[in-house]
Design an enzyme around this catalytic site. Sequence first.
Site, short mmCIF file in Angstrom:
data_model
loop_
_atom_site.label_atom_id
_atom_site.label_comp_id
_atom_site.label_asym_id
_atom_site.label_seq_id
_atom_site.Cartn_x
_atom_site.Cartn_y
_atom_site.Cartn_z
N HIS A 72 -8.57 -0.31 -0.89
CA HIS A 72 -7.70 -1.48 -1.05
C HIS A 72 -8.58 -2.63 -1.54
O HIS A 72 -9.72 -2.77 -1.08
CB HIS A 72 -7.09 -1.92 0.27
CG HIS A 72 -6.35 -0.87 1.03
ND1 HIS A 72 -4.98 -0.84 1.10
CD2 HIS A 72 -6.80 0.17 1.77
CE1 HIS A 72 -4.60 0.18 1.86
NE2 HIS A 72 -5.69 0.80 2.27
N HIS A 112 -5.21 -0.79 -5.74
CA HIS A 112 -5.70 0.36 -5.00
C HIS A 112 -6.41 1.29 -5.95
O HIS A 112 -5.93 1.54 -7.07
CB HIS A 112 -4.56 1.08 -4.29
CG HIS A 112 -3.92 0.23 -3.22
ND1 HIS A 112 -2.83 -0.56 -3.47
CD2 HIS A 112 -4.25 0.03 -1.92
CE1 HIS A 112 -2.50 -1.22 -2.36
NE2 HIS A 112 -3.35 -0.88 -1.42
N ARG A 150 6.41 -11.30 5.59
CA ARG A 150 5.91 -11.10 6.96
C ARG A 150 6.45 -12.20 7.86
O ARG A 150 6.52 -13.36 7.47
CB ARG A 150 4.38 -11.10 6.99
CG ARG A 150 3.77 -9.99 6.13
CD ARG A 150 2.26 -10.03 6.14
NE ARG A 150 1.72 -9.07 5.19
CZ ARG A 150 0.43 -8.94 4.90
NH1 ARG A 150 -0.45 -9.74 5.51
NH2 ARG A 150 0.03 -8.05 4.02
N LYS A 164 -15.41 -2.49 5.37
CA LYS A 164 -14.88 -3.42 4.37
C LYS A 164 -15.91 -4.49 4.01
O LYS A 164 -16.88 -4.73 4.74
CB LYS A 164 -13.62 -4.09 4.89
CG LYS A 164 -13.82 -4.98 6.11
CD LYS A 164 -12.53 -5.71 6.49
CE LYS A 164 -12.75 -6.58 7.72
NZ LYS A 164 -11.57 -7.44 8.01
N GLN A 182 0.79 -10.81 -3.16
CA GLN A 182 -0.59 -10.35 -3.08
C GLN A 182 -1.05 -9.83 -4.43
O GLN A 182 -0.29 -9.18 -5.15
CB GLN A 182 -0.71 -9.21 -2.06
CG GLN A 182 -0.55 -9.64 -0.61
CD GLN A 182 -0.79 -8.46 0.33
OE1 GLN A 182 -0.15 -7.42 0.21
NE2 GLN A 182 -1.70 -8.64 1.26
N ASP A 198 -2.65 -7.27 -5.25
CA ASP A 198 -3.07 -6.00 -4.69
C ASP A 198 -3.59 -5.05 -5.77
O ASP A 198 -3.07 -5.03 -6.89
CB ASP A 198 -1.89 -5.32 -4.01
CG ASP A 198 -2.03 -5.32 -2.50
OD1 ASP A 198 -3.16 -5.45 -2.02
OD2 ASP A 198 -1.01 -5.19 -1.81
N CYS A 220 0.80 -1.23 0.00
CA CYS A 220 0.00 0.00 0.00
C CYS A 220 0.83 1.29 0.00
O CYS A 220 0.58 2.18 -0.83
CB CYS A 220 -0.95 0.01 1.19
SG CYS A 220 -1.60 -1.59 1.65
#
Length: 620
Positions: free
Chosen positions: A493, A367, A345, A447, A363, A365, A316
């Site tokens: 996101h 945005h 992680r 969310k 991911q 991902d 992000c």
Amino acid sequence: MVSSLPESQEDLQEKDIQHLKRMRHSCAHIMAMAVQKLFPGTKVAIGPVTETGFYYDFDCRVSITTDDLGKIETEMQRIIEANLPIIREEVEREEIKKEIAGLNEPYKLEILERIPDGEKITRYFIGIPDGGEIEPSLLTVDNIKDNSKTNSCNCWWDLCRGPHINFTGEINQKAFRLLSVAGAYWQGDETKPMLQRIYGTAWETPEELETYLKQREEALRRDHRKLGQQLDLFSIQEDAGGGLVFWHPKGAKIRYIIEDYWRKSHLESGYELLYTPHIANLDLWKTSGHYDFYSENMFDSMEVEKQVYQIKPMNCPFHVLTYKNKLHSYRELPLRWAELGTVYRYERSGALHGLMRVRGFTQDDAHIFCLPNQIADEILGVLHLTEEILSDFGFNNYEVNLSTRPSKSVGEDKVWELATAALKQALDTKGWNYMIDEGGGAFYGPKIDIKIQDAIGRLWQCSTIQVDFNLPERFDMQYVAADDTKQRPIMIHRAIFGSIERFFGILIENYAGDFPLWLAPIQCRLLPVSDEVREYAELVAKELHKEGLRVEVDSSGERLGKQIRNAELEKIPVVAIVGKREIENQTLSVRTRQAGDLGTLSIIETITCLQSAIALNSTI
């Protein structure tokens, strides 16, 4: 689509779920009581409820094996038959501390020390006074303690928040089962003692237990770790450190197909693609808040030329910096940026699980930066894309949750209300049933979570759509509005797969490794009956390959029967037998896993047959 139930039925279902949790929690305590009787000197740690049952961790002087589970079950049945009361007691910290010290239960002591000051401390007894049954109205902690020796076969207790059922006899003796024994580090920390964990399951009826055991057996057959090794798709190389995935050629081929499909779908849906670094200056993670709130899940930082760098746990902030590279106008919004970004992680070794829980993963991902009045349309667009992608991979039933503002949050009331209303509007327009999780949103925005249902009925959390009021504020993100003022954009996101690794694991288990033709790493294998026909087989393979088909020639030199058997074990969708007759007629003898023998086909017919099935995402 998985539909939500009418409200009255939902209330009834929730009561059933809560009773089942209490019963399973009590079953865990009964198991611990049985273990401490059968294995004197055993110390107990924690015993929580799981999604399908319960477990308890023990520090035992001897090794408990699966052979011991039967006698533990027998002792549990004795406790259940005795219909012992389960009673809650509030205790004072210093008093219970002395009592625990006297019992030599170090894990209970650690649990006690972790309970915050001011929070109620409770324990639950399983026990009955000497002399047999008494009236429920007369049951008290005192008469249990006065008439029975604590932690004996007649009375046992553990620190616990509860809740529990009232009597052990409420558990159906034919509806629980101990399943397995495993090792587990205390608190999931590999520097702490290795404990023995016993898993169990419990249900309301024997029929429910039997259904679960059959599903569990099927789940074990589909285990992605076993199939990943059997089909040579991936490995976790401990020499490189746990939790890191090595993609083998066949697995890498499937990953390429997934990622290629993902990129094309996003480009067609108006997204642009980004590539961002794997590390950044530590100050970036301080600005984003990850350093303060997420540091325990981040790997240690490194110093380079007197600057401290951090390997990224999230994509992000990188997308935010890309946005801030120039000042944007409201006319440019929405911006939709997507990236297959690999993040790292720290997960404790005890939590690692095949592809489902790893330390490095990619991911999917994206945005979206948009205006407040664009939120509903953008969310609806994400829902459409999510359904399109998931259905193409074979997932058509979902459980959808909308999580709203928690008690602790950032952002103005009106923005929260606007965003939450926009999420509801998008879901209603889509026509999806959903459940509302009041207060279940993140502190930085509401969310939508989507769980997919697999071939054997399990639900997997994959897709997430999250509105974020926090990062735009932290990074002072702006756009020039129509009135020439500078305003904050809305940041959304979203991920559809969640991560490539985990989604791949779900795919393996959903298909039991028997991938549909369009996803199979090898779509067709040619089986030469002898070395004399190998040259023809290689020429045919080239023809099929030119047409975009993934094909190979069996080079084992084995007899035909063994070649067919090997292809079955490797779950190759289509095999084509090549012999002298096939050379003479310029044909192939084609067999498929689903339909069996298709007979003799020309090379063109074989290509057309395969390409048609791939285009329709169907089997042959």
